[in-house]
Scaffold this motif. Structure first.
Motif, PDB file in Angstrom:
ATOM      1  N   UNK A 171      54.821 -80.494  62.577  1.00 24.22           N
ATOM      2  CA  UNK A 171      53.362 -80.523  62.415  1.00 24.22           C
ATOM      3  C   UNK A 171      53.039 -80.714  60.937  1.00 24.22           C
ATOM      4  N   UNK A 172      52.227 -81.702  60.635  1.00 23.91           N
ATOM      5  CA  UNK A 172      51.728 -81.873  59.277  1.00 23.91           C
ATOM      6  C   UNK A 172      50.370 -81.186  59.202  1.00 23.91           C
ATOM      7  N   UNK A 173      50.236 -80.226  58.283  1.00 24.88           N
ATOM      8  CA  UNK A 173      49.069 -79.356  58.233  1.00 24.88           C
ATOM      9  C   UNK A 173      48.351 -79.439  56.896  1.00 24.88           C
ATOM     10  N   UNK A 174      47.027 -79.439  56.948  1.00 20.43           N
ATOM     11  CA  UNK A 174      46.193 -79.161  55.780  1.00 20.43           C
ATOM     12  C   UNK A 174      45.931 -77.661  55.787  1.00 20.43           C
ATOM     13  N   UNK A 175      46.340 -76.972  54.729  1.00 19.69           N
ATOM     14  CA  UNK A 175      46.325 -75.510  54.696  1.00 19.69           C
ATOM     15  C   UNK A 175      45.238 -75.035  53.744  1.00 19.69           C
ATOM     16  N   UNK A 176      44.492 -74.011  54.187  1.00 13.90           N
ATOM     17  CA  UNK A 176      43.463 -73.384  53.360  1.00 13.90           C
ATOM     18  C   UNK A 176      43.812 -71.900  53.217  1.00 13.90           C
ATOM     19  N   UNK A 177      44.144 -71.483  51.985  1.00 13.23           N
ATOM     20  CA  UNK A 177      44.510 -70.094  51.745  1.00 13.23           C
ATOM     21  C   UNK A 177      46.019 -69.928  51.620  1.00 13.23           C
ATOM     22  N   UNK A 178      46.417 -68.741  51.180  1.00 11.47           N
ATOM     23  CA  UNK A 178      47.829 -68.462  51.002  1.00 11.47           C
ATOM     24  C   UNK A 178      48.394 -69.118  49.754  1.00 11.47           C
ATOM     25  N   UNK A 179      49.727 -69.026  49.621  1.00 18.65           N
ATOM     26  CA  UNK A 179      50.385 -69.527  48.415  1.00 18.65           C
ATOM     27  C   UNK A 179      51.439 -70.573  48.712  1.00 18.65           C
ATOM     28  N   UNK A 180      51.291 -71.275  49.832  1.00 14.84           N
ATOM     29  CA  UNK A 180      52.315 -72.248  50.193  1.00 14.84           C
ATOM     30  C   UNK A 180      51.789 -73.676  50.201  1.00 14.84           C
ATOM     31  N   UNK A 181      50.828 -73.975  49.338  1.00 16.65           N
ATOM     32  CA  UNK A 181      50.381 -75.343  49.146  1.00 16.65           C
ATOM     33  C   UNK A 181      49.237 -75.763  50.038  1.00 16.65           C
ATOM     34  N   UNK A 182      48.617 -76.884  49.665  1.00 20.12           N
ATOM     35  CA  UNK A 182      47.476 -77.408  50.419  1.00 20.12           C
ATOM     36  C   UNK A 182      47.900 -78.285  51.584  1.00 20.12           C
ATOM     37  N   UNK A 183      49.084 -78.882  51.503  1.00 18.60           N
ATOM     38  CA  UNK A 183      49.615 -79.717  52.583  1.00 18.60           C
ATOM     39  C   UNK A 183      51.028 -79.246  52.880  1.00 18.60           C
ATOM     40  N   UNK A 184      51.306 -78.990  54.155  1.00 21.33           N
ATOM     41  CA  UNK A 184      52.612 -78.455  54.537  1.00 21.33           C
ATOM     42  C   UNK A 184      53.126 -79.167  55.770  1.00 21.33           C
TER      43      UNK A 184
END
Length: 302
Positions: A76-89
Protein backbone atom coordinates in the motif's frame (compact mmCIF):
# COMPACT_ATOMS: atom_id res chain seq x y z
CA UNK A 1 24.20 7.76 0.38
CA UNK A 2 23.73 6.36 -3.14
CA UNK A 3 24.43 2.70 -2.26
CA UNK A 4 22.07 2.55 0.75
CA UNK A 5 19.33 4.19 -1.30
CA UNK A 6 19.77 1.61 -4.07
CA UNK A 7 19.62 -1.18 -1.48
CA UNK A 8 16.40 0.16 0.00
CA UNK A 9 14.80 0.71 -3.39
CA UNK A 10 15.75 -2.87 -4.31
CA UNK A 11 14.05 -4.06 -1.12
CA UNK A 12 10.92 -2.11 -2.05
CA UNK A 13 10.98 -3.57 -5.56
CA UNK A 14 11.24 -7.09 -4.16
CA UNK A 15 8.21 -6.44 -1.94
CA UNK A 16 6.25 -5.18 -4.94
CA UNK A 17 7.39 -8.13 -7.05
CA UNK A 18 6.17 -10.57 -4.41
CA UNK A 19 2.72 -8.99 -4.47
CA UNK A 20 2.69 -9.09 -8.28
CA UNK A 21 3.63 -12.77 -8.31
CA UNK A 22 0.75 -13.78 -6.07
CA UNK A 23 -1.53 -11.59 -8.17
CA UNK A 24 -0.42 -13.51 -11.25
CA UNK A 25 -1.11 -16.79 -9.46
CA UNK A 26 -4.62 -15.63 -8.59
CA UNK A 27 -5.25 -14.72 -12.23
CA UNK A 28 -3.87 -18.05 -13.44
CA UNK A 29 -6.09 -19.88 -10.93
CA UNK A 30 -9.33 -19.01 -12.79
CA UNK A 31 -9.98 -22.45 -14.24
CA UNK A 32 -13.33 -21.72 -15.83
CA UNK A 33 -13.32 -22.09 -19.59
CA UNK A 34 -15.41 -20.33 -22.25
CA UNK A 35 -19.05 -20.34 -21.32
CA UNK A 36 -18.31 -21.43 -17.73
CA UNK A 37 -18.13 -18.01 -16.12
CA UNK A 38 -20.32 -18.61 -13.06
CA UNK A 39 -20.38 -17.10 -9.58
CA UNK A 40 -20.67 -20.33 -7.58
CA UNK A 41 -17.88 -22.74 -6.69
CA UNK A 42 -17.63 -26.02 -8.64
CA UNK A 43 -19.10 -29.02 -6.78
CA UNK A 44 -16.99 -32.12 -6.13
CA UNK A 45 -18.81 -35.13 -4.56
CA UNK A 46 -15.85 -35.73 -2.26
CA UNK A 47 -16.29 -32.25 -0.78
CA UNK A 48 -19.44 -33.39 1.05
CA UNK A 49 -17.55 -36.13 2.94
CA UNK A 50 -16.15 -35.41 6.42
CA UNK A 51 -12.60 -36.78 6.57
CA UNK A 52 -9.03 -35.82 7.43
CA UNK A 53 -7.60 -33.51 4.74
CA UNK A 54 -3.89 -32.61 5.00
CA UNK A 55 -2.83 -29.19 3.66
CA UNK A 56 -6.28 -27.91 2.66
CA UNK A 57 -6.20 -25.32 -0.10
CA UNK A 58 -8.81 -23.06 1.52
CA UNK A 59 -9.43 -21.47 4.91
CA UNK A 60 -12.45 -21.87 7.13
CA UNK A 61 -11.72 -18.49 8.76
CA UNK A 62 -10.44 -15.76 6.43
CA UNK A 63 -8.25 -12.83 7.58
CA UNK A 64 -10.25 -9.65 8.14
CA UNK A 65 -10.17 -7.53 4.99
CA UNK A 66 -9.64 -4.28 6.91
CA UNK A 67 -8.06 -5.85 9.99
CA UNK A 68 -5.01 -4.34 11.66
CA UNK A 69 -2.02 -6.67 11.21
CA UNK A 70 -3.96 -9.21 9.12
CA UNK A 71 -1.58 -11.86 7.78
CA UNK A 72 -1.59 -11.60 3.96
CA UNK A 73 0.44 -10.37 1.00
CA UNK A 74 -0.11 -6.66 0.41
CA UNK A 75 1.54 -3.44 -0.66
CA UNK A 76 0.00 0.00 0.00
CA UNK A 77 1.34 3.42 -0.93
CA UNK A 78 0.10 5.86 1.71
CA UNK A 79 -0.04 9.61 2.23
CA UNK A 80 0.52 9.90 5.99
CA UNK A 81 -0.61 12.73 8.28
CA UNK A 82 0.99 12.73 11.75
CA UNK A 83 3.61 10.61 13.44
CA UNK A 84 7.33 10.53 12.70
CA UNK A 85 7.56 8.16 9.76
CA UNK A 86 7.31 10.57 6.84
CA UNK A 87 4.61 12.06 4.64
CA UNK A 88 4.66 9.24 2.07
CA UNK A 89 5.11 5.61 3.05
CA UNK A 90 5.06 2.19 1.42
CA UNK A 91 3.43 -0.21 3.87
CA UNK A 92 3.86 -3.91 3.25
CA UNK A 93 2.49 -7.19 4.55
CA UNK A 94 4.61 -10.19 3.66
CA UNK A 95 2.95 -13.36 4.91
CA UNK A 96 -0.14 -15.54 4.94
CA UNK A 97 -2.54 -17.70 6.91
CA UNK A 98 -2.51 -21.23 5.47
CA UNK A 99 -4.17 -24.53 6.35
CA UNK A 100 -2.17 -27.42 7.83
CA UNK A 101 -4.82 -30.02 8.65
CA UNK A 102 -8.61 -30.20 8.30
CA UNK A 103 -11.19 -32.62 9.58
CA UNK A 104 -14.36 -31.89 7.70
CA UNK A 105 -15.70 -31.22 4.23
CA UNK A 106 -13.67 -30.10 1.24
CA UNK A 107 -13.74 -26.90 -0.75
CA UNK A 108 -13.72 -23.22 0.15
CA UNK A 109 -17.22 -23.22 1.70
CA UNK A 110 -16.67 -26.29 3.88
CA UNK A 111 -17.87 -27.11 7.37
CA UNK A 112 -15.34 -28.62 9.74
CA UNK A 113 -12.31 -28.11 11.97
CA UNK A 114 -8.98 -26.78 10.71
CA UNK A 115 -5.54 -26.10 12.14
CA UNK A 116 -3.75 -23.15 10.49
CA UNK A 117 -0.48 -21.31 10.82
CA UNK A 118 -0.30 -17.55 10.30
CA UNK A 119 2.74 -15.29 10.03
CA UNK A 120 3.74 -12.00 8.44
CA UNK A 121 6.20 -9.14 8.55
CA UNK A 122 4.86 -5.57 8.29
CA UNK A 123 7.57 -3.14 7.12
CA UNK A 124 7.05 0.60 6.71
CA UNK A 125 9.34 2.15 4.09
CA UNK A 126 9.64 5.92 4.42
CA UNK A 127 9.48 7.15 0.83
CA UNK A 128 10.05 10.72 2.06
CA UNK A 129 13.44 9.71 3.52
CA UNK A 130 15.26 7.72 0.81
CA UNK A 131 12.95 4.72 1.37
CA UNK A 132 14.29 4.13 4.88
CA UNK A 133 12.85 1.14 6.72
CA UNK A 134 11.40 3.05 9.68
CA UNK A 135 9.70 0.16 11.47
CA UNK A 136 8.86 -3.51 11.07
CA UNK A 137 6.32 -5.45 13.09
CA UNK A 138 6.22 -9.25 13.16
CA UNK A 139 3.26 -11.50 13.82
CA UNK A 140 3.00 -15.29 14.12
CA UNK A 141 0.29 -17.59 15.40
CA UNK A 142 -1.29 -21.03 15.42
CA UNK A 143 -5.09 -20.70 15.19
CA UNK A 144 -7.67 -23.49 15.26
CA UNK A 145 -10.87 -22.71 13.37
CA UNK A 146 -14.34 -24.24 13.15
CA UNK A 147 -17.04 -23.47 10.62
CA UNK A 148 -20.69 -24.46 10.43
CA UNK A 149 -22.75 -22.84 7.69
CA UNK A 150 -22.61 -19.04 7.92
CA UNK A 151 -20.68 -19.00 11.21
CA UNK A 152 -16.94 -19.49 11.74
CA UNK A 153 -14.89 -19.37 14.95
CA UNK A 154 -11.12 -19.06 15.36
CA UNK A 155 -9.13 -19.58 18.57
CA UNK A 156 -5.41 -19.83 19.17
CA UNK A 157 -2.03 -18.44 20.13
CA UNK A 158 -0.82 -15.16 18.64
CA UNK A 159 2.53 -13.34 18.99
CA UNK A 160 3.36 -9.76 17.99
CA UNK A 161 6.71 -8.02 18.36
CA UNK A 162 7.96 -4.77 16.89
CA UNK A 163 11.28 -3.25 15.85
CA UNK A 164 12.34 0.28 14.96
CA UNK A 165 14.61 1.02 12.00
CA UNK A 166 18.23 2.10 12.36
CA UNK A 167 17.72 5.15 10.13
CA UNK A 168 14.71 6.20 12.22
CA UNK A 169 16.90 6.14 15.34
CA UNK A 170 19.52 8.30 13.60
CA UNK A 171 16.88 10.87 12.57
CA UNK A 172 15.34 10.88 16.07
CA UNK A 173 18.29 10.82 18.50
CA UNK A 174 16.07 11.47 21.54
CA UNK A 175 13.76 8.55 20.81
CA UNK A 176 13.60 5.89 23.53
CA UNK A 177 12.65 2.56 22.00
CA UNK A 178 10.37 0.14 23.82
CA UNK A 179 10.41 -3.63 23.62
CA UNK A 180 6.72 -3.89 22.70
CA UNK A 181 5.56 -7.49 22.46
CA UNK A 182 2.44 -9.56 23.09
CA UNK A 183 1.87 -13.27 23.54
CA UNK A 184 -1.88 -13.65 23.46
CA UNK A 185 -4.87 -15.90 23.07
CA UNK A 186 -7.27 -14.73 20.35
CA UNK A 187 -10.94 -15.64 19.94
CA UNK A 188 -12.65 -14.49 16.76
CA UNK A 189 -16.19 -14.96 15.43
CA UNK A 190 -17.39 -14.42 11.86
CA UNK A 191 -21.02 -14.58 10.75
CA UNK A 192 -22.38 -14.16 7.22
CA UNK A 193 -25.62 -12.21 7.35
CA UNK A 194 -26.09 -12.88 3.62
CA UNK A 195 -24.05 -14.00 0.60
CA UNK A 196 -22.68 -10.45 0.36
CA UNK A 197 -22.38 -9.21 3.95
CA UNK A 198 -20.31 -10.53 6.88
CA UNK A 199 -19.80 -9.18 10.40
CA UNK A 200 -17.12 -10.22 12.89
CA UNK A 201 -15.69 -9.60 16.32
CA UNK A 202 -12.47 -10.59 18.04
CA UNK A 203 -11.05 -10.42 21.56
CA UNK A 204 -7.41 -10.93 22.48
CA UNK A 205 -5.88 -11.38 25.93
CA UNK A 206 -2.09 -11.13 26.32
CA UNK A 207 -0.84 -13.50 29.03
CA UNK A 208 2.75 -12.28 28.48
CA UNK A 209 3.61 -8.75 27.38
CA UNK A 210 6.29 -6.06 27.46
CA UNK A 211 7.05 -2.51 26.36
CA UNK A 212 3.81 -0.86 27.43
CA UNK A 213 1.41 -3.49 26.09
CA UNK A 214 -1.71 -4.12 28.19
CA UNK A 215 -3.72 -7.36 28.19
CA UNK A 216 -6.89 -6.61 26.21
CA UNK A 217 -7.37 -5.88 22.49
CA UNK A 218 -10.71 -5.93 20.63
CA UNK A 219 -11.64 -5.76 16.94
CA UNK A 220 -15.06 -5.31 15.34
CA UNK A 221 -15.83 -5.07 11.66
CA UNK A 222 -17.98 -5.70 8.63
CA UNK A 223 -17.26 -6.77 5.04
CA UNK A 224 -19.27 -6.49 1.82
CA UNK A 225 -18.43 -8.32 -1.41
CA UNK A 226 -20.73 -8.84 -4.39
CA UNK A 227 -19.21 -11.17 -6.99
CA UNK A 228 -20.64 -10.37 -10.42
CA UNK A 229 -18.83 -13.28 -12.07
CA UNK A 230 -15.65 -15.33 -11.59
CA UNK A 231 -13.75 -13.47 -14.31
CA UNK A 232 -14.94 -9.92 -13.58
CA UNK A 233 -15.02 -10.12 -9.76
CA UNK A 234 -17.03 -7.44 -8.07
CA UNK A 235 -17.11 -4.47 -5.67
CA UNK A 236 -15.77 -4.85 -2.14
CA UNK A 237 -15.94 -2.62 0.95
CA UNK A 238 -14.89 -3.22 4.55
CA UNK A 239 -14.48 -1.40 7.85
CA UNK A 240 -12.68 -2.31 11.07
CA UNK A 241 -12.42 -0.77 14.55
CA UNK A 242 -9.56 -1.85 16.82
CA UNK A 243 -9.63 -0.96 20.54
CA UNK A 244 -6.55 -1.44 22.75
CA UNK A 245 -6.35 -1.25 26.52
CA UNK A 246 -2.95 0.50 26.45
CA UNK A 247 -4.63 3.33 24.50
CA UNK A 248 -7.52 3.63 26.99
CA UNK A 249 -9.58 1.55 24.58
CA UNK A 250 -8.93 3.91 21.74
CA UNK A 251 -7.16 2.43 18.76
CA UNK A 252 -7.57 2.59 15.02
CA UNK A 253 -10.31 2.84 12.42
CA UNK A 254 -9.69 1.30 9.00
CA UNK A 255 -11.91 1.32 5.92
CA UNK A 256 -11.36 0.24 2.33
CA UNK A 257 -13.29 0.13 -0.93
CA UNK A 258 -12.34 -1.33 -4.29
CA UNK A 259 -12.67 -4.35 -6.56
CA UNK A 260 -12.05 -8.00 -5.74
CA UNK A 261 -11.64 -11.35 -7.52
CA UNK A 262 -12.13 -14.81 -6.00
CA UNK A 263 -10.40 -17.98 -7.23
CA UNK A 264 -13.13 -20.67 -7.48
CA UNK A 265 -11.18 -23.74 -6.33
CA UNK A 266 -9.53 -22.39 -3.17
CA UNK A 267 -11.48 -19.19 -2.46
CA UNK A 268 -8.31 -17.09 -2.52
CA UNK A 269 -8.93 -13.36 -2.86
CA UNK A 270 -7.19 -10.64 -4.87
CA UNK A 271 -8.32 -7.03 -4.57
CA UNK A 272 -7.28 -3.52 -5.47
CA UNK A 273 -8.60 -0.93 -3.08
CA UNK A 274 -8.30 2.54 -1.63
CA UNK A 275 -7.76 2.48 2.14
CA UNK A 276 -8.21 5.07 4.88
CA UNK A 277 -6.91 4.72 8.44
CA UNK A 278 -7.08 7.03 11.47
CA UNK A 279 -6.18 6.79 15.14
CA UNK A 280 -3.15 5.27 16.81
CA UNK A 281 -0.30 4.27 14.53
CA UNK A 282 -0.37 0.60 13.48
CA UNK A 283 3.38 0.31 14.22
CA UNK A 284 3.50 -0.68 17.87
CA UNK A 285 6.99 0.62 18.64
CA UNK A 286 5.25 4.02 18.28
CA UNK A 287 1.90 2.89 19.71
CA UNK A 288 1.21 6.13 21.60
CA UNK A 289 1.42 8.32 18.47
CA UNK A 290 -1.58 9.42 16.40
CA UNK A 291 -1.48 9.20 12.61
CA UNK A 292 -3.91 8.94 9.72
CA UNK A 293 -3.27 7.75 6.19
CA UNK A 294 -4.96 7.54 2.81
CA UNK A 295 -3.60 5.17 0.22
CA UNK A 296 -4.08 2.67 -2.55
CA UNK A 297 -2.92 -0.92 -2.56
CA UNK A 298 -2.96 -4.49 -3.81
CA UNK A 299 -4.06 -7.25 -1.39
CA UNK A 300 -3.90 -11.06 -1.69
CA UNK A 301 -5.46 -13.47 0.80
CA UNK A 302 -4.50 -17.15 0.68
Amino acid sequence: MFVPAVRKLTYAALCAAAVCLVAREADAGDLSGPGEDVCSFQFDPDDAVWRVRPLPASLLFKPYMAGVKATRMAGIINAVDGGRTGDVALDGSLGARVGILRFGEGGPEADGWQLDVAAAAFPRLNVSENVDVDATDFRAGVPLSYRSGPTAVSFGYDHISTHIGDEFMVRNPGFQRVNYSRDALLLGLRHALSDDLTVYGEVGYAFARDGGADPWVFQLGTEFYRELSVSTGGPVAAANVQMREECNYGGRFTSLAGWQWREPESGRLLRVAAQYEAGKTPYYELFEEDASSLGFGLFYDF
